[in-house]
Design an enzyme around this catalytic site. Structure first.
Site, mmCIF file in Angstrom:
data_model
loop_
_atom_site.group_PDB
_atom_site.id
_atom_site.type_symbol
_atom_site.label_atom_id
_atom_site.label_comp_id
_atom_site.label_asym_id
_atom_site.label_seq_id
_atom_site.Cartn_x
_atom_site.Cartn_y
_atom_site.Cartn_z
ATOM 1 N N GLU A 109 0.790 -1.231 0.000
ATOM 2 C CA GLU A 109 0.000 0.000 0.000
ATOM 3 C C GLU A 109 0.826 1.287 0.000
ATOM 4 O OE1 GLU A 109 -3.130 -0.232 2.948
ATOM 5 O OE2 GLU A 109 -3.346 -2.372 2.528
ATOM 6 N N GLU A 144 -5.822 -10.353 -1.979
ATOM 7 C CA GLU A 144 -6.664 -10.230 -0.773
ATOM 8 C C GLU A 144 -8.096 -9.979 -1.213
ATOM 9 O OE1 GLU A 144 -5.187 -7.184 1.861
ATOM 10 O OE2 GLU A 144 -3.118 -7.592 1.354
HETATM 11 O O1 9MR Z 1 -6.662 -8.626 8.142
HETATM 12 C C1 9MR Z 1 -5.616 -7.916 8.757
HETATM 13 C C2 9MR Z 1 -6.013 -7.494 10.162
HETATM 14 O O2 9MR Z 1 -6.165 -8.642 10.968
HETATM 15 C C3 9MR Z 1 -4.948 -6.582 10.753
HETATM 16 O O3 9MR Z 1 -5.396 -6.075 11.984
HETATM 17 C C4 9MR Z 1 -4.636 -5.431 9.808
HETATM 18 C C5 9MR Z 1 -3.463 -4.585 10.296
HETATM 19 O O4 9MR Z 1 -2.283 -5.337 10.358
HETATM 20 O O5 9MR Z 1 -4.290 -5.935 8.525
HETATM 21 C C6 9MR Z 1 -5.309 -6.680 7.937
HETATM 22 O O6 9MR Z 1 -4.909 -7.097 6.657
HETATM 23 C C7 9MR Z 1 -4.694 -6.048 5.733
HETATM 24 C C8 9MR Z 1 -3.521 -6.455 4.870
HETATM 25 O O7 9MR Z 1 -2.394 -6.720 5.661
HETATM 26 C C9 9MR Z 1 -3.204 -5.372 3.846
HETATM 27 N N1 9MR Z 1 -4.371 -5.016 3.092
HETATM 28 C C10 9MR Z 1 -5.582 -4.703 3.841
HETATM 29 C C11 9MR Z 1 -5.890 -5.864 4.790
HETATM 30 C C12 9MR Z 1 -7.204 -5.634 5.504
HETATM 31 O O8 9MR Z 1 -7.147 -4.478 6.270
#
Ligand code: 9MR
Length: 409
Positions: A208, A315
């Site tokens: 991101e 994702e």
């Molecule tokens: O699903 C993930 C959640 O459990 C975490 O709290 C969060 C922060 O680390 O990240 C979420 O996964 C994200 C991913 O790493 C990057 N793209 C967006 C995903 C959903 O927020």
């Protein structure tokens, strides 16, 4: 997003304004207090209706439960035979769903959080690693011949959660912040890639890089300290440590056209022209407030491959509430998921398609407000009882009809 803002924040502000009106009217003994009271009552009633509409659990018909007899899960086997990866994000190796659905449903997994910078550190202390949790996830997959996607080496959002808070402090107090950050980034990438060498061969190197607020690069600690070179440098370091790795830039897109997308393509072109060792684009596809335009999505992936880059959907999830106007929401969800997935499954340069969770029981939406209050989220392939949803069968069909094989560019 705006819709949710309008239905929650705006009425709340109106109620607050009316309360202030009432207090002032009471204080001045003004006759307008009756109107203020009337208005507050009406507003509270409207808020109650809206609350019931959006924040209360709903029940959608699960016609699929009676439509098919249960059959063996063969999604992973089919994907492997078709030279394709169907994946799921996994939070914990101890989740019983992991052994239940892997390796039958998924031939690829992504540690959802365990391989993030902060998560690999003991109490967030830079340089002190504890790989136990990540190793448990990775080793189980490897033992079942399941591919692992590494996620993610560099991500400048959410200090203290995805990268250690100590990083902010160290950079703020460094004599030479750029040199300090370069060194920390190099060390982290080196230690992590060496640790997982031979077990994880595909990595989201940078996650991101785009801002969530507008069409520009995210002004995070990496960008503020090193400029956009941080992105190029992260890929170069990863490639230096292990030149056999597949290196991805992973990003979430609300739309597949528009100014933000152009900024993203400028970034890709800049990386390619500078000969940065980037191999693919990871497309996150969280359908949170709306579904995506699939015509634009096809054009979008073509623009990626025209640059000589592969892509993967890294994702994917689509909340069931986005389909609640349909007579059979789970069927409508399946139609959308399959049409989206086909853009990848039918493309020889798309390596795989990963769902952001093993089943509706393990989705990040269920633990993150406000979605945790807006049940059901049900955004994935299997329901909370691990029963395959209509989407499962549609994706299986799409895989069975796949004519292409994975092709290098
Ligand atoms: O699903 C993930 C959640 O459990 C975490 O709290 C969060 C922060 O680390 O990240 C979420 O996964 C994200 C991913 O790493 C990057 N793209 C967006 C995903 C959903 O927020």
């Amino acid at each position: 997003m705006i819709k949710y803002f309008l239905i929650s924040a705006v009425p709340s502000v109106l109620v607050l304004a009316s309360i202030i009106w009432l207090v002032v009217a009471l204080f001045r003994r003004s006759a307008s207090r009756k109107y203020a009271i009337g208005l507050i009552v009406v507003e509270i009633l409207i808020l109650g209706v809206l609350y019931n509409q959006w924040f209360v659990s709903k029940d959608y018909p699960r016609n699929y439960l009676s439509e098919r007899a249960s059959a063996a899960i063969v999604l992973a086997e089919t994907a492997t035979a078709k030279d394709f990866y169907i994946g799921a994000a996994v939070v914990n190796a101890s989740n019983p769903l992991y052994g239940e659905l892997v390796p039958s449903a998924y031939n690829s997994i992504t540690p959802e959080n365990a391989t993030k910078f902060r998560q690999l550190l003991v109490n967030g202390k830079i340089g002190e690693y504890d790989f136990t949790k990540a190793d448990a996830i990775v080793d189980f997959a490897v033992s079942k011949d399941v591919r692992v996607r590494g996620h993610t080496l560099v991500w400048g959002k959410f200090s203290g959660k995805t990268y250690p808070k100590e990083l902010d402090d160290r950079i703020a107090s460094a004599e030479d912040p750029a040199a300090e950050l370069r060194q920390i980034m190099r060390d982290h990438i080196t230690v992590t890639l060496n640790h997982f060498r031979g077990r994880i061969e595909t990595w989201d190197v940078v996650n991101e890089p785009m801002s969530m607020d507008g069409p520009y690069l995210d002004k995070n600690i990496y960008l503020n300290t090193l400029g956009k070179d941080y992105i190029a440098e992260a890929f170069r370091i990863a490639h230096e440590v292990d030149p056999t790795l597949e290196l991805y830039l992973n990003e979430q897109f609300g739309n597949y056209t528009g100014e933000g997308v152009e900024v993203f393509f400028d970034l890709l072109k800049w990386l390619k022209e500078a000969d940065v060792p980037i191999h693919g684009v990871g497309i996150q596809a969280h359908s949170i407030f709306k579904t995506h335009n699939l015509v634009e999505f096809r054009q979008f992936v073509n623009r990626i491959t025209e640059l000589g880059l592969h892509f993967e959907v890294t994702e994917f999830d689509a909340r069931i509430r986005l389909f609640d106007e349909f007579e059979d929401p789970y069927q409508a969800q399946a139609d959308y998921m399959a049409e989206y997935a086909k853009v990848c499954i039918e493309n020889p340069h798309c390596a795989g398609f990963t769902f952001w969770g093993l089943s509706d029981k393990s989705t990040w939406f269920n633990v993150i407000p406000p979605f945790s209050r807006m049940l059901p989220n049900d955004p994935l392939l299997f329901d909370v009882n691990s029963h395959p949803k209509p989407a499962y069968y549609r994706i299986l069909e799409a895989l069975e009809s796949r004519k292409v094989r994975w092709a290098e560019l």
